[in-house]
Design a protein around this motif. Structure first.
Motif, PDB file in Angstrom:
ATOM      1  N   TYR A   1      45.127  25.067  38.274  1.00 22.27           N
ATOM      2  CA  TYR A   1      45.466  25.809  39.501  1.00 22.27           C
ATOM      3  C   TYR A   1      46.104  27.152  39.145  1.00 22.27           C
ATOM      4  CZ  TYR A   1      48.667  27.190  43.243  1.00 22.27           C
ATOM      5  OH  TYR A   1      49.383  27.914  44.165  1.00 22.27           O
ATOM      6  N   SER A   2      47.103  27.124  38.256  1.00 21.94           N
ATOM      7  CA  SER A   2      47.811  28.354  37.876  1.00 21.94           C
ATOM      8  C   SER A   2      46.884  29.332  37.164  1.00 21.94           C
ATOM      9  CB  SER A   2      48.998  28.015  36.973  1.00 21.94           C
ATOM     10  OG  SER A   2      49.875  27.134  37.624  1.00 21.94           O
ATOM     11  N   SER A   3      45.998  28.823  36.310  1.00 17.66           N
ATOM     12  CA  SER A   3      45.041  29.678  35.602  1.00 17.66           C
ATOM     13  C   SER A   3      44.129  30.403  36.583  1.00 17.66           C
ATOM     14  CB  SER A   3      44.187  28.851  34.642  1.00 17.66           C
ATOM     15  OG  SER A   3      44.976  28.194  33.695  1.00 17.66           O
ATOM     16  N   SER A   4      43.642  29.668  37.587  1.00 16.58           N
ATOM     17  CA  SER A   4      42.720  30.289  38.558  1.00 16.58           C
ATOM     18  C   SER A   4      43.425  31.371  39.361  1.00 16.58           C
ATOM     19  CB  SER A   4      42.132  29.225  39.488  1.00 16.58           C
ATOM     20  OG  SER A   4      43.119  28.671  40.339  1.00 16.58           O
ATOM     21  N   ARG A   5      44.717  31.146  39.695  1.00 16.58           N
ATOM     22  CA  ARG A   5      45.467  32.163  40.451  1.00 16.58           C
ATOM     23  C   ARG A   5      45.756  33.379  39.580  1.00 16.58           C
ATOM     24  NH1 ARG A   5      43.675  28.589  43.377  1.00 16.58           N
ATOM     25  NH2 ARG A   5      44.690  27.963  45.322  1.00 16.58           N
ATOM     26  N   LEU A   6      45.943  33.155  38.286  1.00 15.26           N
ATOM     27  CA  LEU A   6      46.190  34.262  37.367  1.00 15.26           C
ATOM     28  C   LEU A   6      44.937  35.121  37.211  1.00 15.26           C
ATOM     29  CD1 LEU A   6      48.051  35.678  35.338  1.00 15.26           C
ATOM     30  CD2 LEU A   6      47.340  34.003  33.627  1.00 15.26           C
ATOM     31  N   ILE A   7      43.779  34.481  37.011  1.00 11.93           N
ATOM     32  CA  ILE A   7      42.516  35.221  36.908  1.00 11.93           C
ATOM     33  C   ILE A   7      42.234  35.966  38.210  1.00 11.93           C
ATOM     34  CG2 ILE A   7      40.006  34.990  36.621  1.00 11.93           C
ATOM     35  CD1 ILE A   7      41.551  34.548  34.043  1.00 11.93           C
ATOM     36  N   TYR A   8      42.497  35.305  39.340  1.00 11.92           N
ATOM     37  CA  TYR A   8      42.332  35.961  40.649  1.00 11.92           C
ATOM     38  C   TYR A   8      43.187  37.224  40.722  1.00 11.92           C
ATOM     39  CZ  TYR A   8      44.043  37.074  45.318  1.00 11.92           C
ATOM     40  OH  TYR A   8      44.469  37.759  46.439  1.00 11.92           O
ATOM     41  N   ALA A   9      44.468  37.126  40.319  1.00 17.18           N
ATOM     42  CA  ALA A   9      45.380  38.265  40.418  1.00 17.18           C
ATOM     43  C   ALA A   9      44.913  39.430  39.543  1.00 17.18           C
ATOM     44  CB  ALA A   9      46.795  37.833  40.023  1.00 17.18           C
ATOM     45  N   MET A  10      44.446  39.127  38.335  1.00 17.33           N
ATOM     46  CA  MET A  10      43.971  40.185  37.442  1.00 17.33           C
ATOM     47  C   MET A  10      42.703  40.850  37.983  1.00 17.33           C
ATOM     48  SD  MET A  10      44.604  38.348  33.769  1.00 17.33           S
ATOM     49  CE  MET A  10      45.973  38.904  32.754  1.00 17.33           C
ATOM     50  N   ALA A  11      41.820  40.033  38.540  1.00 16.00           N
ATOM     51  CA  ALA A  11      40.587  40.579  39.114  1.00 16.00           C
ATOM     52  C   ALA A  11      40.871  41.349  40.403  1.00 16.00           C
ATOM     53  CB  ALA A  11      39.593  39.452  39.389  1.00 16.00           C
ATOM     54  N   ARG A  12      41.856  40.876  41.158  1.00 18.39           N
ATOM     55  CA  ARG A  12      42.292  41.577  42.378  1.00 18.39           C
ATOM     56  C   ARG A  12      42.688  43.014  42.062  1.00 18.39           C
ATOM     57  NH1 ARG A  12      48.013  39.442  43.751  1.00 18.39           N
ATOM     58  NH2 ARG A  12      48.305  40.544  41.768  1.00 18.39           N
ATOM     59  N   ASP A  13      43.263  43.226  40.877  1.00 20.27           N
ATOM     60  CA  ASP A  13      43.719  44.556  40.473  1.00 20.27           C
ATOM     61  C   ASP A  13      42.660  45.351  39.728  1.00 20.27           C
ATOM     62  OD1 ASP A  13      46.105  43.771  41.556  1.00 20.27           O
ATOM     63  OD2 ASP A  13      47.013  43.216  39.643  1.00 20.27           O
ATOM     64  N   GLY A  14      41.464  44.734  39.504  1.00 19.54           N
ATOM     65  CA  GLY A  14      40.389  45.434  38.826  1.00 19.54           C
ATOM     66  C   GLY A  14      40.434  45.345  37.315  1.00 19.54           C
ATOM     67  N   LEU A  15      41.447  44.659  36.751  1.00 16.79           N
ATOM     68  CA  LEU A  15      41.564  44.583  35.295  1.00 16.79           C
ATOM     69  C   LEU A  15      40.575  43.587  34.698  1.00 16.79           C
ATOM     70  CD1 LEU A  15      45.446  44.752  34.863  1.00 16.79           C
ATOM     71  CD2 LEU A  15      43.789  46.603  35.081  1.00 16.79           C
ATOM     72  N   LEU A  16      40.080  42.674  35.521  1.00 19.32           N
ATOM     73  CA  LEU A  16      38.944  41.815  35.195  1.00 19.32           C
ATOM     74  C   LEU A  16      37.900  42.059  36.280  1.00 19.32           C
ATOM     75  CD1 LEU A  16      40.682  38.437  34.196  1.00 19.32           C
ATOM     76  CD2 LEU A  16      39.552  40.065  32.665  1.00 19.32           C
ATOM     77  N   PRO A  17      36.628  41.698  36.045  1.00 25.66           N
ATOM     78  CA  PRO A  17      35.592  41.952  37.060  1.00 25.66           C
ATOM     79  C   PRO A  17      36.024  41.486  38.446  1.00 25.66           C
ATOM     80  CG  PRO A  17      34.580  41.181  35.043  1.00 25.66           C
ATOM     81  CD  PRO A  17      36.060  41.102  34.817  1.00 25.66           C
ATOM     82  N   HIS A  18      35.874  42.365  39.442  1.00 25.20           N
ATOM     83  CA  HIS A  18      36.373  42.124  40.795  1.00 25.20           C
ATOM     84  C   HIS A  18      35.753  40.887  41.434  1.00 25.20           C
ATOM     85  CE1 HIS A  18      38.761  43.492  44.130  1.00 25.20           C
ATOM     86  NE2 HIS A  18      37.741  43.345  44.956  1.00 25.20           N
ATOM     87  N   HIS A  19      34.582  40.484  40.935  1.00 17.25           N
ATOM     88  CA  HIS A  19      33.875  39.317  41.449  1.00 17.25           C
ATOM     89  C   HIS A  19      34.764  38.070  41.390  1.00 17.25           C
ATOM     90  CE1 HIS A  19      30.136  37.620  42.840  1.00 17.25           C
ATOM     91  NE2 HIS A  19      30.143  36.704  41.895  1.00 17.25           N
ATOM     92  N   PHE A  20      35.635  38.000  40.366  1.00 13.66           N
ATOM     93  CA  PHE A  20      36.484  36.833  40.175  1.00 13.66           C
ATOM     94  C   PHE A  20      37.562  36.690  41.253  1.00 13.66           C
ATOM     95  CE2 PHE A  20      35.784  37.171  35.289  1.00 13.66           C
ATOM     96  CZ  PHE A  20      34.487  36.697  35.453  1.00 13.66           C
ATOM     97  N   SER A  21      37.782  37.751  42.030  1.00 19.71           N
ATOM     98  CA  SER A  21      38.840  37.693  43.052  1.00 19.71           C
ATOM     99  C   SER A  21      38.286  37.364  44.439  1.00 19.71           C
ATOM    100  CB  SER A  21      39.594  39.031  43.114  1.00 19.71           C
ATOM    101  OG  SER A  21      38.744  40.057  43.589  1.00 19.71           O
TER     102      SER A  21
END
Length: 468
Positions: free
Chosen positions: A321-341
């Motif tokens: 759960y925490s990992s998915s929210r972390l990836i979401y947060a990074m993608a939300r900011d554009g630091l990972l592909p936005h698709h993940f958010s």
């Protein structure tokens, strides 16, 4: 080109974006999540082995000292979660307080902590499952019963993959249904631990407590540095801040409450265990089960195997759960592909980031033996703990961030002591861990400079937040 890698995120941006999460979690839900992450198989192993090798019956004091150190960092997390109730935990706090690059490194270290921890525990769950079904005359084909080892005819760990996928499918249904099952599992796990304590109390011999400190107080302190890592995981509570009812009140209760429950259980098991069997006999692979067999209580030993499996399952649920929210947060900011958010409104969760996390963890647990890498989990945690602790000093100076909830007492002394303790604990890790951690952070820095910096949404979103 003028790089501004320490540009800071506006807190209004995060608060505005994370409003799509449903605030359904209570303080009890948070404590159940935290206890689910912190109390795993370690409670059945560490009290015995540390007593035998380091602290003697005084191992209960080692757990108390370690909990007090964790409580310092826990209070720092609680203040951040109260002041900035957003998804992403230390990653988001770092972005706001230190700047984007430091926040990215904190998040990158936490990715290592969360995913590696789950992969390790999934492999352990598979081993426990194999021993659990053995008395029933059941076994899995050797080819699919462990990490990749073709010389010995083993190719992947099917059970580890299945348990990770099943937990992810549960999480995909949304937090409301997931948390109910998690709460039940945590209560069951605690009940099994309490059964051990209740049964064990009847077989305590006071003579086993003499001498109480065979290795003196120095042994207790040395033991604390070992059992400190048994408390790691409470920080995942802060990653759920965007989904918590009344976060200013409930986040501190969830974090501090987790540590309080954990220390009571760890100390309870330690006191009973060292009273049942002389500490010199506890340096075995599974000291709690050994103690129960020693006093001819085999039925409780079997029950503990179930407790261990339930404990590992709740830990995996919280970490995935925490990992998915972390990836979401990074993608939300554009630091990972936005698709993940991308957000699934039906289940109020970022389904794509959950899918990505599940695939990575499942592959890791299926093919790799990660026992030698478990200390990296500790590094990732302590790295974040250190920056969060010192970050309180910066947070208090921010006039744009109001906090009507919890604040760390004894400011500024407590946050500084917390940060220094975390650095001390980090120094207990061996050199190989620092080399591997440095490689991981360098890889993270390259990804940020090549992709993250150029795709960051920080400046665009900050300007929109200011206009709003």
């Amino acid at each position: 080109m003028n790089l501004n890698i320490f540009r800071k995120q506006n807190v209004k941006t995060y608060l505005g974006e994370d409003i799509k999460f449903s605030r359904t979690l209570s303080a009890f839900d948070l404590i159940a999540m935290g206890v689910g992450a912190v109390i795993g198989t370690g409670i059945f192993i560490l009290p015995g082995t540390v007593a035998a090798t380091t602290a003697g019956p005084g191992v209960s004091l080692s757990f108390l000292v370690a909990a007090m150190i964790c409580a310092l960092a826990g209070m720092c997390y609680a203040e951040f979660a109260s002041a900035i109730p957003v998804a992403g935990s230390a990653y988001s706090y770092g972005n706001i307080i230190y700047g984007e690059f430091t926040g990215w490194l904190m998040g990158w270290a936490l990715i290592l902590e969360y995913m590696l921890a789950v992969a390790t525990v999934a492999a352990g769950w598979s081993s426990y499952f194999a021993s659990f079904i053995k008395p029933f005359g059941l076994s899995l084909p050797k080819a699919i019963s462990g990490p990749f080892d073709p010389k010995n005819g083993v190719y992947f760990d099917l059970v580890a993959v299945v348990v990770v996928v099943l937990i992810a499918l549960l999480l995909a249904q949304g937090m409301k249904s997931s948390i109910k099952i998690n709460n039940f599992a945590v209560i069951l796990k605690i009940a099994i631990i309490l059964i051990f304590i209740f049964v064990g109390l009847q077989f305590i011999k006071p003579s086993n407590y003499k001498p109480f400190l065979p290795y003196h107080m120095s042994g207790v302190i040395k033991g604390a540095t070992t059992v400190f890592f048994a408390f790691l995981g409470f920080d995942v509570v802060s990653s759920s801040a965007a989904e918590v009812k009344k976060p200013q009140k409930n986040m501190p209760l969830g974090i501090i409450g987790t540590l309080a429950v954990a220390v009571v259980l760890y100390m309870g098991v330690s006191i009973v265990l060292t009273g049942m069997v002389n500490y010199t006999d506890l340096n075995v692979a599974n000291p709690v089960a050994f103690a129960l067999q020693y006093v001819h209580q085999n039925w409780v030993a079997e029950l503990l195997s179930l407790g261990a499996m339930v404990g590992m399952a709740t830990m995996m649920l919280t970490m995935i759960y925490s990992s998915s929210r972390l990836i979401y947060a990074m993608a939300r900011d554009g630091l990972l592909p936005h698709h993940f958010s991308k957000f699934d409104k039906k289940h109020n969760s970022p389904q794509i980031s959950l899918f990505v996390v599940t695939v990575v963890i499942a592959l890791g647990s299926a093919f790799f033996s990660v026992n030698q890498l478990t200390n990296l989990v500790s590094f990732g945690t302590l790295f974040a703990f250190t920056l969060v602790s010192f970050g309180i000093l910066r947070l208090r100076k921010r006039t744009d961030i109001s906090n009507t909830g919890f604040k760390v007492p004894g400011y500024p002394v407590v946050p500084i002591i917390s940060g220094l303790f975390c650095i001390f604990m980090m120094c207990q890790l061996n050199k190989d861990v620092f080399i591997m951690a440095a490689i991981w952070l360098v890889i993270g820095a390259i990804i940020y400079l090549v992709y993250g910096y150029h795709h960051s949404q920080l400046e665009n979103k900050n300007s929109k937040a200011e206009e709003a």
